[in-house]
Design a protein around this motif. Structure first.
Motif, mmCIF file in Angstrom:
data_model
loop_
_atom_site.group_PDB
_atom_site.id
_atom_site.type_symbol
_atom_site.label_atom_id
_atom_site.label_comp_id
_atom_site.label_asym_id
_atom_site.label_seq_id
_atom_site.Cartn_x
_atom_site.Cartn_y
_atom_site.Cartn_z
ATOM 1 N N ALA A 112 21.373 47.975 -76.499
ATOM 2 C CA ALA A 112 22.013 47.994 -75.178
ATOM 3 C C ALA A 112 20.974 47.776 -74.080
ATOM 4 N N ALA A 113 19.815 48.418 -74.202
ATOM 5 C CA ALA A 113 18.761 48.257 -73.193
ATOM 6 C C ALA A 113 18.252 46.812 -73.174
ATOM 7 N N ARG A 114 18.112 46.209 -74.352
ATOM 8 C CA ARG A 114 17.668 44.803 -74.399
ATOM 9 C C ARG A 114 18.676 43.902 -73.707
ATOM 10 N N SER A 115 19.970 44.148 -73.953
ATOM 11 C CA SER A 115 21.005 43.341 -73.295
ATOM 12 C C SER A 115 20.959 43.528 -71.788
ATOM 13 N N ASP A 116 20.810 44.795 -71.349
ATOM 14 C CA ASP A 116 20.734 45.079 -69.916
ATOM 15 C C ASP A 116 19.520 44.404 -69.289
ATOM 16 N N ARG A 117 18.384 44.470 -69.971
ATOM 17 C CA ARG A 117 17.161 43.851 -69.447
ATOM 18 C C ARG A 117 17.304 42.327 -69.420
ATOM 19 N N ALA A 118 17.927 41.773 -70.458
ATOM 20 C CA ALA A 118 18.128 40.322 -70.481
ATOM 21 C C ALA A 118 19.017 39.887 -69.318
ATOM 22 N N ARG A 119 20.054 40.670 -69.035
ATOM 23 C CA ARG A 119 20.914 40.349 -67.889
ATOM 24 C C ARG A 119 20.144 40.459 -66.578
ATOM 25 N N ALA A 120 19.288 41.478 -66.463
ATOM 26 C CA ALA A 120 18.485 41.648 -65.245
ATOM 27 C C ALA A 120 17.525 40.463 -65.065
ATOM 28 N N VAL A 121 16.907 40.022 -66.148
ATOM 29 C CA VAL A 121 15.990 38.875 -66.065
ATOM 30 C C VAL A 121 16.778 37.601 -65.776
ATOM 31 N N ALA A 122 17.949 37.454 -66.368
ATOM 32 C CA ALA A 122 18.779 36.271 -66.085
ATOM 33 C C ALA A 122 19.136 36.214 -64.605
ATOM 34 N N ALA A 123 19.419 37.358 -64.002
ATOM 35 C CA ALA A 123 19.733 37.389 -62.568
ATOM 36 C C ALA A 123 18.517 36.966 -61.744
ATOM 37 N N ILE A 124 17.333 37.391 -62.169
ATOM 38 C CA ILE A 124 16.107 36.991 -61.471
ATOM 39 C C ILE A 124 15.901 35.484 -61.606
ATOM 40 N N LEU A 125 16.086 34.964 -62.814
ATOM 41 C CA LEU A 125 15.910 33.523 -63.038
ATOM 42 C C LEU A 125 16.928 32.709 -62.250
ATOM 43 N N ALA A 126 18.114 33.267 -62.049
ATOM 44 C CA ALA A 126 19.149 32.554 -61.299
ATOM 45 C C ALA A 126 18.754 32.345 -59.836
ATOM 46 N N GLU A 127 17.804 33.126 -59.352
ATOM 47 C CA GLU A 127 17.313 32.983 -57.979
ATOM 48 C C GLU A 127 16.318 31.823 -57.841
ATOM 49 N N LEU A 128 15.873 31.279 -58.964
ATOM 50 C CA LEU A 128 14.841 30.244 -58.957
ATOM 51 C C LEU A 128 15.446 28.858 -59.101
ATOM 52 N N THR A 129 14.651 27.858 -58.751
ATOM 53 C CA THR A 129 15.067 26.468 -58.948
ATOM 54 C C THR A 129 14.911 26.103 -60.418
ATOM 55 N N GLU A 132 11.284 25.718 -61.252
ATOM 56 C CA GLU A 132 10.545 26.979 -61.393
ATOM 57 C C GLU A 132 10.836 27.634 -62.748
ATOM 58 N N VAL A 133 12.086 27.573 -63.175
ATOM 59 C CA VAL A 133 12.438 28.122 -64.488
ATOM 60 C C VAL A 133 11.716 27.344 -65.583
ATOM 61 N N ASP A 134 11.638 26.036 -65.458
ATOM 62 C CA ASP A 134 10.928 25.220 -66.436
ATOM 63 C C ASP A 134 9.438 25.564 -66.462
ATOM 64 N N ALA A 135 8.851 25.815 -65.296
ATOM 65 C CA ALA A 135 7.435 26.206 -65.234
ATOM 66 C C ALA A 135 7.225 27.534 -65.966
ATOM 67 N N LEU A 136 8.156 28.468 -65.800
ATOM 68 C CA LEU A 136 8.052 29.739 -66.518
ATOM 69 C C LEU A 136 8.189 29.524 -68.029
ATOM 70 N N ARG A 137 9.111 28.648 -68.426
ATOM 71 C CA ARG A 137 9.303 28.348 -69.848
ATOM 72 C C ARG A 137 8.006 27.804 -70.449
ATOM 73 N N ARG A 138 7.336 26.915 -69.716
ATOM 74 C CA ARG A 138 6.078 26.343 -70.212
ATOM 75 C C ARG A 138 4.958 27.384 -70.257
ATOM 76 N N ALA A 139 5.025 28.404 -69.391
ATOM 77 C CA ALA A 139 3.984 29.445 -69.353
ATOM 78 C C ALA A 139 4.201 30.523 -70.422
ATOM 79 N N LEU A 140 5.395 30.592 -70.996
ATOM 80 C CA LEU A 140 5.696 31.656 -71.954
ATOM 81 C C LEU A 140 4.711 31.750 -73.126
ATOM 82 N N PRO A 141 4.327 30.655 -73.775
ATOM 83 C CA PRO A 141 3.374 30.810 -74.885
ATOM 84 C C PRO A 141 2.071 31.497 -74.465
#
Length: 154
Positions: A112-129, A132-141
């Motif tokens: 449940a906490a993982r789902s809640d955190r994933a939703r919180a991060v999705a909301a943060i990502l929704a604020e980005l272009t 910007e989301v693609d730049a974060l995806r490339r930085a993940l590794p």
């Protein structure tokens, strides 16, 4: 004759201050998603995740994975046990030690906490272009490597 003294290097500022900027960004992002932890502290949630994913584990193994001192893990395990999220079983090879495993309640809270955190991060990502989301995806590794997180299989 004037001898030039060596000056200690000053910390970088502005765009060159990668350590400072990264620390600030990670800290603020963590605070924004902290409320989505199922009522546990970040340390408790992290330890519970380690126990559920890798358990049963000795407390010393949990401390090593979490990179915390043994007394800290002792308190965390006691708190998690008091909440019914983990349980202890005796170590058959060492009567002074025990193993810690996640309970079903611990697994459920973690999911449940993982789902809640994933939703919180999705909301943060929704604020980005999208860029910007693609730049974060490339930085993940690199971020996963820095955090000693095993990358998911392709």
């Amino acid at each position: 004759m004037q001898v030039e003294r060596e000056r200690p290097e000053r910390p970088a500022t502005g765009d060159d201050d990668v350590p400072g900027r990264l620390a600030l960004a990670v800290g603020r992002l963590n605070r924004r998603i902290r409320s989505a932890t199922g009522g546990l502290s970040h340390g408790q949630l992290s330890a519970l995740s380690t126990i559920v994913r890798n358990g049963p584990l000795r407390p010393s193994e949990i401390a090593a994975i979490e990179v915390v001192a043994a007394p800290t893990i002792t308190r965390v395990v006691s708190d998690l046990e008091a909440r019914g999220l983990v349980e202890r079983t005796p170590d058959p090879d060492d009567g002074r030690s025990f193993f810690v495993s996640g309970t079903q309640a611990g697994v459920d809270l973690l999911l449940a906490a993982r789902s809640d955190r994933a939703r919180a991060v999705a909301a943060i990502l929704a604020e980005l272009t999208p860029e910007e989301v693609d730049a974060l995806r490339r930085a993940l590794p690199a971020l996963e490597q820095a955090a000693h997180i095993a990358r998911p299989a392709p």
